[in-house]
Design a protein around this motif. Structure first.
Motif, PDB file in Angstrom:
ATOM      1  N   PHE A 198      38.199  50.339  44.348  1.00  0.00           N
ATOM      2  CA  PHE A 198      37.627  49.387  43.396  1.00  0.00           C
ATOM      3  C   PHE A 198      38.457  48.106  43.349  1.00  0.00           C
ATOM      4  N   ALA A 199      39.787  48.259  43.288  1.00  0.00           N
ATOM      5  CA  ALA A 199      40.671  47.095  43.226  1.00  0.00           C
ATOM      6  C   ALA A 199      40.532  46.235  44.475  1.00  0.00           C
ATOM      7  N   LEU A 200      40.438  46.867  45.641  1.00  0.00           N
ATOM      8  CA  LEU A 200      40.265  46.117  46.885  1.00  0.00           C
ATOM      9  C   LEU A 200      38.908  45.416  46.920  1.00  0.00           C
ATOM     10  N   ALA A 201      37.866  46.086  46.425  1.00  0.00           N
ATOM     11  CA  ALA A 201      36.550  45.465  46.376  1.00  0.00           C
ATOM     12  C   ALA A 201      36.556  44.260  45.440  1.00  0.00           C
ATOM     13  N   LEU A 202      37.291  44.385  44.333  1.00  0.00           N
ATOM     14  CA  LEU A 202      37.399  43.277  43.389  1.00  0.00           C
ATOM     15  C   LEU A 202      38.136  42.101  44.020  1.00  0.00           C
ATOM     16  N   ALA A 203      39.254  42.385  44.687  1.00  0.00           N
ATOM     17  CA  ALA A 203      40.017  41.322  45.358  1.00  0.00           C
ATOM     18  C   ALA A 203      39.176  40.659  46.441  1.00  0.00           C
ATOM     19  N   GLU A 263      45.829  30.062  39.185  1.00  0.00           N
ATOM     20  CA  GLU A 263      44.952  30.523  40.267  1.00  0.00           C
ATOM     21  C   GLU A 263      45.472  31.768  40.982  1.00  0.00           C
ATOM     22  N   VAL A 264      46.305  32.574  40.294  1.00  0.00           N
ATOM     23  CA  VAL A 264      46.807  33.812  40.874  1.00  0.00           C
ATOM     24  C   VAL A 264      46.409  34.973  39.970  1.00  0.00           C
ATOM     25  N   LEU A 265      45.800  35.985  40.555  1.00  0.00           N
ATOM     26  CA  LEU A 265      45.431  37.191  39.813  1.00  0.00           C
ATOM     27  C   LEU A 265      46.281  38.362  40.314  1.00  0.00           C
ATOM     28  N   PHE A 266      46.951  39.039  39.396  1.00  0.00           N
ATOM     29  CA  PHE A 266      47.681  40.260  39.691  1.00  0.00           C
ATOM     30  C   PHE A 266      46.790  41.445  39.318  1.00  0.00           C
ATOM     31  N   ILE A 267      46.613  42.387  40.243  1.00  0.00           N
ATOM     32  CA  ILE A 267      45.887  43.625  39.965  1.00  0.00           C
ATOM     33  C   ILE A 267      46.851  44.780  40.155  1.00  0.00           C
ATOM     34  N   LEU A 268      47.103  45.515  39.098  1.00  0.00           N
ATOM     35  CA  LEU A 268      47.989  46.671  39.155  1.00  0.00           C
ATOM     36  C   LEU A 268      47.138  47.937  39.062  1.00  0.00           C
ATOM     37  N   ALA A 294      46.362  39.041  34.839  1.00  0.00           N
ATOM     38  CA  ALA A 294      46.842  40.347  35.272  1.00  0.00           C
ATOM     39  C   ALA A 294      45.917  41.446  34.753  1.00  0.00           C
ATOM     40  N   LEU A 295      45.387  42.249  35.664  1.00  0.00           N
ATOM     41  CA  LEU A 295      44.555  43.396  35.318  1.00  0.00           C
ATOM     42  C   LEU A 295      45.290  44.674  35.703  1.00  0.00           C
ATOM     43  N   LEU A 296      45.166  45.689  34.863  1.00  0.00           N
ATOM     44  CA  LEU A 296      45.744  46.982  35.169  1.00  0.00           C
ATOM     45  C   LEU A 296      44.638  48.029  35.138  1.00  0.00           C
ATOM     46  N   TYR A 323      53.741  30.692  44.560  1.00  0.00           N
ATOM     47  CA  TYR A 323      54.107  29.379  44.030  1.00  0.00           C
ATOM     48  C   TYR A 323      53.737  28.221  44.948  1.00  0.00           C
ATOM     49  N   LEU A 324      53.380  28.519  46.200  1.00  0.00           N
ATOM     50  CA  LEU A 324      52.940  27.460  47.098  1.00  0.00           C
ATOM     51  C   LEU A 324      51.426  27.334  47.060  1.00  0.00           C
ATOM     52  N   SER A 325      50.899  26.250  47.582  1.00  0.00           N
ATOM     53  CA  SER A 325      49.461  26.009  47.547  1.00  0.00           C
ATOM     54  C   SER A 325      48.715  27.077  48.328  1.00  0.00           C
ATOM     55  N   ALA A 326      47.561  27.461  47.798  1.00  0.00           N
ATOM     56  CA  ALA A 326      46.748  28.485  48.443  1.00  0.00           C
ATOM     57  C   ALA A 326      45.963  27.894  49.604  1.00  0.00           C
ATOM     58  N   HIS A 327      45.557  28.770  50.524  1.00  0.00           N
ATOM     59  CA  HIS A 327      44.706  28.357  51.631  1.00  0.00           C
ATOM     60  C   HIS A 327      43.382  27.834  51.086  1.00  0.00           C
ATOM     61  N   GLN A 328      43.010  26.636  51.457  1.00  0.00           N
ATOM     62  CA  GLN A 328      41.768  25.997  51.036  1.00  0.00           C
ATOM     63  C   GLN A 328      41.684  25.854  49.522  1.00  0.00           C
ATOM     64  N   ALA A 329      42.849  25.791  48.856  1.00  0.00           N
ATOM     65  CA  ALA A 329      42.899  25.597  47.401  1.00  0.00           C
ATOM     66  C   ALA A 329      42.053  26.637  46.673  1.00  0.00           C
ATOM     67  N   ARG A 330      42.118  27.881  47.125  1.00  0.00           N
ATOM     68  CA  ARG A 330      41.326  28.972  46.536  1.00  0.00           C
ATOM     69  C   ARG A 330      42.213  29.893  45.704  1.00  0.00           C
ATOM     70  N   ASP A 331      41.569  30.843  45.007  1.00  0.00           N
ATOM     71  CA  ASP A 331      42.312  31.838  44.242  1.00  0.00           C
ATOM     72  C   ASP A 331      43.159  32.707  45.162  1.00  0.00           C
ATOM     73  N   LYS A 332      44.238  33.246  44.592  1.00  0.00           N
ATOM     74  CA  LYS A 332      45.088  34.187  45.299  1.00  0.00           C
ATOM     75  C   LYS A 332      45.138  35.489  44.506  1.00  0.00           C
ATOM     76  N   VAL A 333      45.267  36.601  45.222  1.00  0.00           N
ATOM     77  CA  VAL A 333      45.275  37.918  44.586  1.00  0.00           C
ATOM     78  C   VAL A 333      46.473  38.718  45.086  1.00  0.00           C
ATOM     79  N   VAL A 334      47.198  39.328  44.143  1.00  0.00           N
ATOM     80  CA  VAL A 334      48.290  40.254  44.455  1.00  0.00           C
ATOM     81  C   VAL A 334      47.891  41.619  43.919  1.00  0.00           C
ATOM     82  N   LEU A 335      47.862  42.619  44.804  1.00  0.00           N
ATOM     83  CA  LEU A 335      47.504  43.982  44.415  1.00  0.00           C
ATOM     84  C   LEU A 335      48.730  44.875  44.555  1.00  0.00           C
TER      85      LEU A 335
END
Length: 353
Positions: free
Chosen positions: A42-47, A168-173, A28-30, A131-143
């Protein structure tokens, strides 16, 4: 959705975030800082860079792959953006010119006003995504933007996810006011203070965006470059009249001025008065004027006779007025009360008319 963009004043912090891999090492990044300095871009570019499989050496998304295309279209299966309903409606009306379309974007299909908050339902709706598997087993991002828009129930629901973060989930606040976020949520985040540009850099950037009077735009937006870029030129004439009224206390008429301004955005009008009062107090205490450089002589004259104690109470009232500006029961009465308080505090011997 806003554009993913790394602004010139963010290049150093971008290198620190991407080359060090700090984003991936924390769940989790804030990102915190004042409004209008490009935190969301910036947050969208990071995601986008995290989801892109073909980024360059600096960690910037390629902009050409399927992941980038999905992201730019707002369709990436591994990305979720949570915003208040009202903010989403406002963004949807950005490119519409006629006032009727803007009004329609400001209400839901049911006729009620869109919410200014991020609700617990929005947070709970993330369950299947994280909580479900990601597309192509990749990272997931919640902004989440702005994070302070979460109501208490939503913040508590998010806290449970941050306490036991899914892999494999990153929260960006993104927040404009970190003091409004519960300490329990803050303690689960890696906080980053986002930089803003100095005056010259902001001015140069605005010139490159086609702004012909960058100093005025910056002053009216609190020296936040993105807000300066979005400054509504239609308000300029109203603002000019407003300042002229403040410059002539012998002719200052709160009732008449409220009648002229009550259909405008009240938060903007309140902000105009706050900036004027800031300059009066700043001039009184330090001799400096920050916002109204063209009215320095008048401000010095008025600042010399204000009562600092009464002015302190006025400043506190203006802060409260700004908090109420978006939900007044009667816009005209709201402005009349605020302007009368100003007149009685700054020019106690004056009278309306």
């Amino acid at each position: 959705m806003a554009t993913a963009e790394i602004f010139p004043w963010q290049r150093v912090i971008w290198q620190q975030a991407r080359q060090s891999g700090s984003a991936q090492r924390h769940h989790a990044l804030l990102l915190k800082g004042r409004r209008g300095i490009g935190k969301l871009g910036f947050a969208l570019a990071l995601a986008k860079s995290i989801l892109c499989g073909q980024g360059d050496a600096a960690g910037v998304a390629c902009g050409k792959c399927q992941d980038c295309y999905w992201f730019e279209q707002g369709l990436h299966p591994n990305f979720r953006l949570l915003e208040p309903e009202a903010l989403s409606a406002q963004e949807g009306a950005t490119d519409k010119d006629d006032e009727e379309n803007r009004r329609e974007a400001g209400s839901t299909k049911s006729g009620r006003k869109p919410s200014q908050q991020i609700s617990i339902a929005q947070i709970r709706a993330l369950d299947d995504f994280i909580y479900l598997s990601a597309h192509q087993a990749r990272d997931k991002v919640v902004l989440i933007h702005p994070a302070e828009a979460m109501n208490t129930a939503a913040a508590n629901a998010l806290l449970k996810k941050l306490e036991e973060p899914p892999p494999e989930v990153l929260f960006i606040l993104v927040t404009h006011n970190v003091s409004l976020i519960p300490p329990t949520v803050l303690s689960r985040c890696r906080q980053t203070a986002m930089p803003g540009p100095d005056h010259e850099m902001a001015k140069d950037w605005l010139i490159h965006q086609g702004i012909t009077d960058p100093d005025f735009h910056l002053a009216m937006s609190g020296f936040s470059p993105l807000l300066a870029l979005q400054y509504d030129e239609r308000l300029a004439a109203y603002h000019t009249d407003f300042i002229q009224c403040l410059c002539a206390p012998e002719r200052f008429d709160p009732i008449e001025l409220a009648e002229k301004l009550h259909k405008l955005d009240l938060s903007s009008v309140t902000g105009w008065l706050q900036k004027w009062c800031y300059d009066l107090m700043s001039c009184r205490t330090s001799g400096r004027v920050r916002y109204h450089l063209k009215q320095v002589a008048v401000i010095r004259q008025q600042a010399a006779v204000i009562d600092p104690v009464a002015f302190g109470f006025l400043w506190r009232n203006l802060i409260a007025s700004q908090q109420l500006a978006r939900h007044p029961l009667n816009p005209r009465l709201f402005l009349e009360a605020m302007l009368l308080t100003y007149m009685n505090s700054v020019h106690p011997a004056g009278s309306a008319g």
